[in-house]
Structures are given as C-alpha cells and as structure tokens.
Design a protein around this motif. Structure first.
Motif, PDB file in Angstrom:
ATOM      1  N   VAL A 373       0.807  -1.226   0.000  1.00 26.61           N
ATOM      2  CA  VAL A 373       0.000   0.000   0.000  1.00 26.61           C
ATOM      3  C   VAL A 373       0.837   1.272   0.000  1.00 26.61           C
ATOM      4  CG1 VAL A 373      -2.112  -0.940   1.032  1.00 26.61           C
ATOM      5  CG2 VAL A 373      -0.290  -0.107   2.540  1.00 26.61           C
ATOM      6  N   ALA A 374       2.120   1.187   0.392  1.00 29.34           N
ATOM      7  CA  ALA A 374       2.902   2.423   0.454  1.00 29.34           C
ATOM      8  C   ALA A 374       4.388   2.108   0.452  1.00 29.34           C
ATOM      9  CB  ALA A 374       2.540   3.218   1.716  1.00 29.34           C
ATOM     10  N   SER A 393      -0.077   1.215 -10.758  1.00 21.03           N
ATOM     11  CA  SER A 393      -0.647   0.243 -11.700  1.00 21.03           C
ATOM     12  C   SER A 393      -1.302  -0.930 -10.961  1.00 21.03           C
ATOM     13  CB  SER A 393       0.447  -0.295 -12.632  1.00 21.03           C
ATOM     14  OG  SER A 393       1.365  -1.059 -11.875  1.00 21.03           O
ATOM     15  N   GLY A 394      -1.311  -0.873  -9.625  1.00 20.92           N
ATOM     16  CA  GLY A 394      -1.966  -1.931  -8.855  1.00 20.92           C
ATOM     17  C   GLY A 394      -1.148  -3.201  -8.762  1.00 20.92           C
ATOM     18  N   THR A 395       0.144  -3.129  -9.071  1.00 24.82           N
ATOM     19  CA  THR A 395       1.002  -4.306  -8.971  1.00 24.82           C
ATOM     20  C   THR A 395       1.475  -4.450  -7.529  1.00 24.82           C
ATOM     21  OG1 THR A 395       1.833  -3.831 -11.169  1.00 24.82           O
ATOM     22  CG2 THR A 395       3.103  -5.403  -9.842  1.00 24.82           C
ATOM     23  N   SER A 396       1.351  -5.646  -6.974  1.00 21.82           N
ATOM     24  CA  SER A 396       1.876  -5.856  -5.630  1.00 21.82           C
ATOM     25  C   SER A 396       3.151  -6.678  -5.718  1.00 21.82           C
ATOM     26  CB  SER A 396       0.837  -6.530  -4.731  1.00 21.82           C
ATOM     27  OG  SER A 396       1.210  -6.395  -3.382  1.00 21.82           O
ATOM     28  N   LEU A 397       3.758  -6.956  -4.594  1.00 19.65           N
ATOM     29  CA  LEU A 397       5.036  -7.659  -4.568  1.00 19.65           C
ATOM     30  C   LEU A 397       5.056  -8.456  -3.277  1.00 19.65           C
ATOM     31  CD1 LEU A 397       7.983  -7.880  -5.685  1.00 19.65           C
ATOM     32  CD2 LEU A 397       8.516  -5.888  -4.286  1.00 19.65           C
ATOM     33  N   HIS A 412      12.476  -7.525  -9.153  1.00 21.38           N
ATOM     34  CA  HIS A 412      11.383  -8.229  -8.458  1.00 21.38           C
ATOM     35  C   HIS A 412      10.030  -7.812  -9.009  1.00 21.38           C
ATOM     36  CE1 HIS A 412      13.773 -10.210  -5.427  1.00 21.38           C
ATOM     37  NE2 HIS A 412      14.283  -9.082  -4.964  1.00 21.38           N
ATOM     38  N   LEU A 413       9.884  -6.501  -9.234  1.00 16.09           N
ATOM     39  CA  LEU A 413       8.577  -6.018  -9.687  1.00 16.09           C
ATOM     40  C   LEU A 413       8.276  -6.456 -11.110  1.00 16.09           C
ATOM     41  CD1 LEU A 413       8.570  -2.594  -7.914  1.00 16.09           C
ATOM     42  CD2 LEU A 413       6.708  -4.236  -7.844  1.00 16.09           C
ATOM     43  N   ASN A 420       4.590 -14.031 -11.459  1.00 15.34           N
ATOM     44  CA  ASN A 420       5.417 -15.085 -10.903  1.00 15.34           C
ATOM     45  C   ASN A 420       5.422 -15.077  -9.385  1.00 15.34           C
ATOM     46  OD1 ASN A 420       6.737 -17.101 -12.105  1.00 15.34           O
ATOM     47  ND2 ASN A 420       8.431 -15.847 -12.924  1.00 15.34           N
ATOM     48  N   GLY A 421       4.534 -15.844  -8.768  1.00 18.31           N
ATOM     49  CA  GLY A 421       4.517 -15.897  -7.321  1.00 18.31           C
ATOM     50  C   GLY A 421       4.130 -14.569  -6.689  1.00 18.31           C
ATOM     51  N   VAL A 422       3.304 -13.819  -7.376  1.00 13.73           N
ATOM     52  CA  VAL A 422       2.984 -12.499  -6.894  1.00 13.73           C
ATOM     53  C   VAL A 422       1.505 -12.219  -7.013  1.00 13.73           C
ATOM     54  CG1 VAL A 422       4.320 -10.390  -6.932  1.00 13.73           C
ATOM     55  CG2 VAL A 422       4.532 -12.017  -8.795  1.00 13.73           C
ATOM     56  N   THR A 423       1.066 -11.177  -6.300  1.00 15.12           N
ATOM     57  CA  THR A 423      -0.316 -10.763  -6.405  1.00 15.12           C
ATOM     58  C   THR A 423      -0.405  -9.507  -7.241  1.00 15.12           C
ATOM     59  OG1 THR A 423       0.021  -9.638  -4.335  1.00 15.12           O
ATOM     60  CG2 THR A 423      -1.145 -11.734  -4.246  1.00 15.12           C
TER      61      THR A 423
END
Ligand SMILES: Cc1cc2nc3c(=O)[nH]c(=O)nc-3n(C[C@H](O)[C@H](O)[C@H](O)COP(=O)(O)OP(=O)(O)OC[C@H]3O[C@@H](n4cnc5c(N)ncnc54)[C@H](O)[C@@H]3O)c2cc1C
Length: 425
Positions: A373-374, A393-397, A412-413, A420-423
């Motif tokens: 979130v931040a 862009s709403g990409t999480s890690l 990673h991003l 790949n193993g990410v949300t």
C-alpha cells in the motif's frame, strides 16, 4: 462557446493548476484567479530550502510566466483577499473582497490552502517567534537569521525539519523539539523515522523527541529560549513553530458550505452545494488512493495532491465524470537527505524493510492484508520510482521478495508483473 465565468479564489499551487487545466480542457468562458498575496503564484517547497539559503529568487519560483496568463486569457488578480461569498444557486454567485471589489461568477473554485497552526503557549507572541508558510515568512526568517547562533524548531514535521537542516548547514545551532516519540510520526514508520533522526543528528542537529515545550522565554519583548515541560531551558534567538497547518475554510463557511477540517467535498471535488469545487490543502476529500476504504476521508497537504486534484476537478468543471483517484505521493528535502513517500500507510500496516548497508539510505514497504500500500524511501530515488509506479498500476510484490536485496526492486517487480509468485490487481 460559452460565456460562463469561472472564479478561482486562491492563487497557489492548486488554483494555478486548476485554471491552467480548465483552459486546456476547453473552458472557454472568462477565468479569473484571485490571490491575496501581492506576488504571482509561486512554488512553496523551496521556501524552506533553496529560497531560505538565498539560492533561489522569487521570480525563479513562479509557477507560470506572466505571458502564460495573458496567452490563456486568465485574469490574474493579486493582493485581494476575498472575505464573503454569496451563492445564488446552480453554482453561481458573487464574491466580495476586503477592498470592496466584487466578482460575479457562474462557477466557483476554492483553493485557499492552509495556514500554520499556532501554539497556545505562554510567550508565543514574543518577537522572534516565527512560522513559515509564504514568501513573506521566508524573507522574515532569512533576514532574522543574521547573527543568530541558536534556533529552536517546535515540531518535528516536514517544514520544521527542512528549516532545521537548512539553517544548521549555514552554521546555526538547531534544536528540534517533537512531542511524539518519533519524527514525522504521522507519516513515517518508526524504522524510517529512525534513519531520518540519525541523519539529522549526524549533521549536528539536536533532536529531542517525546519532549513538550512548556513556555517560551523572553527578554525585553524578544524570545530568548524555550522551556521544556521537564524543566530544561533551550537558548534561542529565534523559534520556528512548525506544528502543522489548518485549512483555510472560513470563506466556505460564509457561504454555508459544509466544513469539517476543511471544505468537505465528494470524489468529484464538489462541496455540499453540489457545484462549488474545493481543491488542495483546504479540501477534506475522500481518500483517493486505490487501497482506501470507501468511507476514509482526509486532507492532503502536498504539491502532488494540489496538482492532481485540481486536474481532476477541472475535468469535472467541463463535464467529465471521472472521480479523483490517485496514489498520493510526497517528498521532503532535508539537508543531505531526500525523503519520498508514495501511498498512505496506517500505523498498523506491516513494515517490510529492504536492508541497505549504506548509511543514510533506506527503503521501507508497507503492507495491508498482504497487499502493498505504500513505500517510504530515504535517499533511494530508484526504489521510490519503481514502487510508486507499481502502486499506481496496482502491482503488488510478495513481502519476501521486497526484503530480498540480492536483486534490485525493479527486477522483483518486473517478475511480479509477469505473475510469478505475486499478487496483482
Ligand atoms: C515551507 C513549505 C515547504 C513545503 N515543502 C513541500 C515539499 O517539499 N513537498 C510537497 O509536496 N509539499 C510541500 N509543501 C506543501 C505544498 O506547498 C502545499 O501542499 C501546496 O502549496 C498546497 O497548494 P494550495 O494551492 O492548496 O495552497 P497554497 O499553495 O497555500 O495556496 C493558497 C493561496 O490562497 C491564498 N488565499 C487564501 N485565502 C484567500 C482568500 N480569501 N482570498 C484570496 N486568496 C486567498 C493564499 O494566500 C495562498 O496564496 C510545503 C509547504 C510549505 C509552506
């Protein structure tokens, strides 16, 4: 072609952006921008940095050139404070200035900003107790610094710390007194706050956290120091009060608009009458960040918000239907450190530290319900840039990836985006 008159009160960052965007998006009626200050709209962030150091002139801070207002046919009225509004329905009405001048409008925008909070302390009225909000304050502070050996800043927030860093680099002994246990506690995680505090201490600034001023000490009508609740007396020939800002919503109140810590607006920046627009520091708005809960409201005091909210509001004025959505971001240059924050974290958000062995550098990611979130960066602009983009862009890690320093965050991003193993989402 329409003759509708647009009146914008407040010639600051948000008001200037709004008139520029309104023209760009096709508002073709008369536009008037009224500012109380005698200067054409300028950028405030340098006031506590380059301008205070004498490295920037007021002209260099101008947000737009004089030619711009002329070319865009925007009437710029300076040195006039609007003190009364009458709304006659459908967004129209009249505005009256202290001087007696009046303007009639078809649509109104309030971009009146904020003013420094005062400290209700004994001695607050002594000569040499200053605040910093506009160019006049900055000039007073710069002039009064001459010959000063000790300056105390009350409040360990952005403006106070920026000033402490600037004056300390110029050889003044600076002490920062912060009542909370950490610096900038409202916006930074304790981890980042410690990095910032260490950097300021290393630069020679005395930082007192968890300490409250009891009163200001005076001699012959001028401030001579600060007495803390614990009894310690800090000598000072100047005291800067940097304890936050309050929205300037008194004008909106004269028009009967609902105000509560700012002019209360909806996601389209519309006040309670459904027409008047309020933008920037004076507006209390629904949290625009994608991770927000629907009922969350706040005031944002940042250049980014003033610009982005004004752009969105200008599109509403010309008939657009898009609510204001944005990942808020903020920066603060404090001496040798650059703090950059994107997204709005809550105190209970999970902290993931990306260890950095280099002193004075830090990247911290914040998670809520396992979602990014931040981000808070100190002297890590590359990390900041990629995470800010990811948030937008709403990409999480995955938190484990965020903490893994064997590869840059960018790598990673990029992998996250490939799923790949990410949300994501
Ligand atoms: C010293 C300092 C440093 C800062 N540093 C940073 C930073 O590093 N990064 C960052 O993102 N943000 C920073 N900020 C915050 C940023 O400058 C503000 O969030 C931004 O200026 C808000 O824009 P605004 O248009 O809402 O308000 P303002 O820029 O304050 O403009 C409001 C204007 O309206 C005028 N006005 C008010 N009432 C009336 C009236 N009734 N009639 C006519 N005119 C009126 C005021 O005089 C003022 O000129 C800093 C602020 C200060 C003071």
């Amino acid at each position: 072609m329409s003759d509708d008159r647009l009146l914008v009160v407040g010639g600051g960052q948000a008001g200037t952006q709004l008139v520029s965007s309104a023209r760009e998006l096709g508002w073709d009626g008369p536009i008037t921008l009224i500012g109380q200050e005698p200067h054409a709209p300028y950028s405030r962030p340098p006031l506590s940095k380059a301008f205070l150091k004498g490295e920037a002139s007021l002209d260099s801070l101008a947000l737009r050139t004089a030619a711009f207002y002329a070319e865009q046919d925007i009437g710029l009225v300076l040195g006039e404070r609007v003190e009364r509004l009458e709304l006659t329905g459908g967004g129209a009405g009249t505005a009256a200035a202290v001087s007696g001048r009046r303007w009639t409008f078809d649509r109104l925008v309030l971009a009146t900003g904020a003013r420094p909070r005062q400290l209700p302390l004994d001695g607050a009225g002594l000569d040499g107790v200053l605040v910093l909000r506009d160019v006049r304050d900055a000039r007073t502070l710069a002039r009064r610094l001459d010959g000063v050996t000790d300056l105390v800043v009350l409040g360990g927030g952005f403006v106070g710390l920026e000033v402490a860093a600037t004056v300390s680099a110029a050889g003044v002994r600076a002490t920062v007194v912060e009542a909370a246990p950490a610096l900038m506690a409202r916006v930074l995680s304790p981890v980042t706050a410690r990095v910032v505090e260490a950097a300021h201490r290393a630069a020679g600034i005395r930082v007192l956290t968890g300490e409250r001023p009891a009163r200001l000490l005076g001699k012959d009508g001028a401030v001579a120091g600060v007495e803390l609740e614990g009894g310690e007396q800090l000598p000072a020939q100047l005291v800067l009060v940097g304890v936050g800002a309050q929205p300037r919503d008194e004008l909106a109140r004269t028009a009967g608009l609902h105000c509560d810590n700012g002019v209360v607006v909806d996601a389209y920046s519309r006040a309670s009458d459904g027409y008047t627009i309020a933008v920037g520091d004076c507006a209390n708005l629904p949290d625009p960040s994608p991770a927000s809960s629907p009922a969350a409201r706040l005031r944002l005091e940042s250049v980014d918000n003033a610009i982005e909210q004004a752009k969105a509001a200008a599109s509403v004025l010309v008939g657009g239907q898009q609510p204001y959505r944005s990942v808020p971001w903020f920066w603060s240059d404090q001496g040798t450190i650059k703090i950059q924050i994107a997204g709005l974290a809550r105190a209970d958000d999970v902290v993931v530290v990306r260890p950095d062995a280099r002193p004075g550098r830090s990247t911290v990611l914040r998670y809520r319900d396992e979602r990014l979130v931040a981000v808070e960066c100190v002297n890590s602009p590359a990390d900041f840039l990629v995470v800010r983009k990811a948030l937008a862009s709403g990409t999480s890690l995955a938190p484990e990836a965020a903490a893994d320093v064997s590869r840059p965050l960018k790598a990673h991003l990029a992998e996250s985006q490939l799923g790949n193993g990410v949300t994501t989402g």
